[in-house]
Design a protein around this motif. Structure first.
Motif, PDB file in Angstrom:
ATOM      1  N   SER A 130      -6.278  44.758  -7.688  1.00  0.00           N
ATOM      2  CA  SER A 130      -6.198  44.606  -9.141  1.00  0.00           C
ATOM      3  C   SER A 130      -5.216  45.658  -9.635  1.00  0.00           C
ATOM      4  N   ALA A 131      -4.713  45.468 -10.834  1.00  0.00           N
ATOM      5  CA  ALA A 131      -3.804  46.467 -11.411  1.00  0.00           C
ATOM      6  C   ALA A 131      -4.527  47.800 -11.582  1.00  0.00           C
ATOM      7  N   ALA A 132      -5.798  47.768 -11.978  1.00  0.00           N
ATOM      8  CA  ALA A 132      -6.552  49.007 -12.179  1.00  0.00           C
ATOM      9  C   ALA A 132      -6.705  49.777 -10.867  1.00  0.00           C
ATOM     10  N   GLY A 134     -12.429  35.902 -12.206  1.00  0.00           N
ATOM     11  CA  GLY A 134     -13.096  36.194 -13.472  1.00  0.00           C
ATOM     12  C   GLY A 134     -12.060  36.564 -14.513  1.00  0.00           C
ATOM     13  N   GLU A 135     -12.205  37.751 -15.072  1.00  0.00           N
ATOM     14  CA  GLU A 135     -11.252  38.221 -16.083  1.00  0.00           C
ATOM     15  C   GLU A 135     -10.105  39.014 -15.474  1.00  0.00           C
ATOM     16  N   ASP A 136     -10.111  39.177 -14.177  1.00  0.00           N
ATOM     17  CA  ASP A 136      -9.094  39.980 -13.509  1.00  0.00           C
ATOM     18  C   ASP A 136      -8.132  39.079 -12.742  1.00  0.00           C
ATOM     19  N   ILE A 137      -6.958  39.606 -12.450  1.00  0.00           N
ATOM     20  CA  ILE A 137      -6.005  38.940 -11.573  1.00  0.00           C
ATOM     21  C   ILE A 137      -5.831  39.836 -10.364  1.00  0.00           C
ATOM     22  N   LEU A 138      -5.977  39.264  -9.197  1.00  0.00           N
ATOM     23  CA  LEU A 138      -5.837  40.000  -7.942  1.00  0.00           C
ATOM     24  C   LEU A 138      -4.549  39.579  -7.249  1.00  0.00           C
ATOM     25  N   TYR A 139      -3.878  40.562  -6.665  1.00  0.00           N
ATOM     26  CA  TYR A 139      -2.591  40.325  -6.000  1.00  0.00           C
ATOM     27  C   TYR A 139      -2.695  40.704  -4.530  1.00  0.00           C
ATOM     28  N   ARG A 140      -1.947  39.964  -3.716  1.00  0.00           N
ATOM     29  CA  ARG A 140      -1.909  40.212  -2.281  1.00  0.00           C
ATOM     30  C   ARG A 140      -0.467  40.073  -1.800  1.00  0.00           C
ATOM     31  N   TYR A 141      -0.116  40.884  -0.833  1.00  0.00           N
ATOM     32  CA  TYR A 141       1.215  40.846  -0.222  1.00  0.00           C
ATOM     33  C   TYR A 141       1.406  39.520   0.498  1.00  0.00           C
ATOM     34  N   ALA A 142       2.449  38.796   0.154  1.00  0.00           N
ATOM     35  CA  ALA A 142       2.703  37.495   0.767  1.00  0.00           C
ATOM     36  C   ALA A 142       4.146  37.077   0.538  1.00  0.00           C
ATOM     37  N   PRO A 143       5.096  37.693   1.258  1.00  0.00           N
ATOM     38  CA  PRO A 143       6.497  37.273   1.111  1.00  0.00           C
ATOM     39  C   PRO A 143       6.642  35.778   1.373  1.00  0.00           C
ATOM     40  N   ALA A 144       7.564  35.173   0.658  1.00  0.00           N
ATOM     41  CA  ALA A 144       7.740  33.720   0.695  1.00  0.00           C
ATOM     42  C   ALA A 144       8.167  33.193   2.060  1.00  0.00           C
ATOM     43  N   ASP A 145       8.860  34.013   2.864  1.00  0.00           N
ATOM     44  CA  ASP A 145       9.327  33.530   4.167  1.00  0.00           C
ATOM     45  C   ASP A 145       9.430  34.687   5.157  1.00  0.00           C
ATOM     46  N   ASP A 146       9.594  34.347   6.424  1.00  0.00           N
ATOM     47  CA  ASP A 146       9.637  35.360   7.488  1.00  0.00           C
ATOM     48  C   ASP A 146      10.851  36.274   7.383  1.00  0.00           C
ATOM     49  N   ASP A 147      11.978  35.733   6.932  1.00  0.00           N
ATOM     50  CA  ASP A 147      13.171  36.565   6.786  1.00  0.00           C
ATOM     51  C   ASP A 147      12.938  37.663   5.746  1.00  0.00           C
ATOM     52  N   THR A 148      12.317  37.313   4.636  1.00  0.00           N
ATOM     53  CA  THR A 148      12.000  38.313   3.606  1.00  0.00           C
ATOM     54  C   THR A 148      11.015  39.336   4.150  1.00  0.00           C
ATOM     55  N   ARG A 149      10.023  38.863   4.894  1.00  0.00           N
ATOM     56  CA  ARG A 149       9.031  39.775   5.499  1.00  0.00           C
ATOM     57  C   ARG A 149       9.719  40.766   6.438  1.00  0.00           C
ATOM     58  N   LEU A 202       6.999  41.460  -8.943  1.00  0.00           N
ATOM     59  CA  LEU A 202       7.000  41.202  -7.503  1.00  0.00           C
ATOM     60  C   LEU A 202       6.486  39.795  -7.190  1.00  0.00           C
ATOM     61  N   ALA A 203       5.486  39.350  -7.948  1.00  0.00           N
ATOM     62  CA  ALA A 203       4.961  37.995  -7.742  1.00  0.00           C
ATOM     63  C   ALA A 203       6.001  36.946  -8.134  1.00  0.00           C
ATOM     64  N   SER A 204       6.715  37.180  -9.232  1.00  0.00           N
ATOM     65  CA  SER A 204       7.718  36.210  -9.674  1.00  0.00           C
ATOM     66  C   SER A 204       8.890  36.117  -8.688  1.00  0.00           C
ATOM     67  N   ARG A 205       9.064  37.137  -7.873  1.00  0.00           N
ATOM     68  CA  ARG A 205      10.129  37.134  -6.859  1.00  0.00           C
ATOM     69  C   ARG A 205       9.647  36.587  -5.515  1.00  0.00           C
ATOM     70  N   GLY A 206       8.403  36.123  -5.473  1.00  0.00           N
ATOM     71  CA  GLY A 206       7.882  35.538  -4.246  1.00  0.00           C
ATOM     72  C   GLY A 206       7.455  36.553  -3.202  1.00  0.00           C
ATOM     73  N   LEU A 215       4.535  38.642  -3.724  1.00  0.00           N
ATOM     74  CA  LEU A 215       3.080  38.736  -3.828  1.00  0.00           C
ATOM     75  C   LEU A 215       2.549  37.395  -4.302  1.00  0.00           C
ATOM     76  N   VAL A 216       1.280  37.143  -4.013  1.00  0.00           N
ATOM     77  CA  VAL A 216       0.595  35.991  -4.595  1.00  0.00           C
ATOM     78  C   VAL A 216      -0.543  36.522  -5.455  1.00  0.00           C
ATOM     79  N   ALA A 217      -0.871  35.762  -6.471  1.00  0.00           N
ATOM     80  CA  ALA A 217      -1.911  36.173  -7.415  1.00  0.00           C
ATOM     81  C   ALA A 217      -2.983  35.105  -7.482  1.00  0.00           C
ATOM     82  N   ARG A 218      -4.196  35.559  -7.780  1.00  0.00           N
ATOM     83  CA  ARG A 218      -5.281  34.619  -8.046  1.00  0.00           C
ATOM     84  C   ARG A 218      -6.193  35.239  -9.089  1.00  0.00           C
ATOM     85  N   GLU A 219      -6.768  34.376  -9.906  1.00  0.00           N
ATOM     86  CA  GLU A 219      -7.701  34.826 -10.931  1.00  0.00           C
ATOM     87  C   GLU A 219      -9.058  35.059 -10.299  1.00  0.00           C
TER      88      GLU A 219
END
Length: 133
Positions: free
Chosen positions: A38-40, A72-87, A60-64, A66-70
């Protein structure tokens, strides 16, 4: 020892990273790839403000990177580059930051963020007024 950064790391920094805080967030997310943040929680971890971290996560999420999921009232983010080259590029960036921290920092601050360049150039746009104005 050369202080030059690999070309793909330089391109990645220029396209995606505009501050040390943003880099620190990305690299911490990478090190804890299975964890959702979470951001907090991230703000507490790196000693920043929640608003700043929310901006970093959103960017970072808009650039592919991180991925986000709701949750409850929070948004949680996880590292997830869009492709192996970016990783792999982020892996190279992490290694460069470990070995040549000053070179990475200098590159970040020597290259204006694309949005900064666009904002500056937009200030000089001349708009045509309609017939009534």
């Amino acid at each position: 020892m050369s202080s030059a950064l690999p070309e793909r790391v330089q391109r990645f920094l220029g396209a995606h990273i505009s501050s040390i805080e943003q880099l620190e967030v990305l690299l911490l997310m990478r090190r804890t790839a299975e964890r959702e943040w979470s951001a907090a929680a991230m703000a507490r971890e790196i000693g920043s403000s929640m608003m700043s971290i929310q901006d970093r996560f959103g960017g970072l999420a808009s650039r592919g990177l991180l991925v986000a999921r709701e949750d409850g009232e929070d948004i949680l983010y996880r590292y997830a580059p869009a492709d192996d080259d970016t990783r792999r590029t982020i892996d190279d960036l992490a290694q460069a930051y470990k070995e040549r921290r000053l070179s990475v920092i200098n590159h970040i601050y020597a290259t204006p963020a694309p949005s900064d360049i666009q904002s500056f150039s937009d200030a000089f746009l001349i708009t045509k007024k309609g017939k009534g104005g």
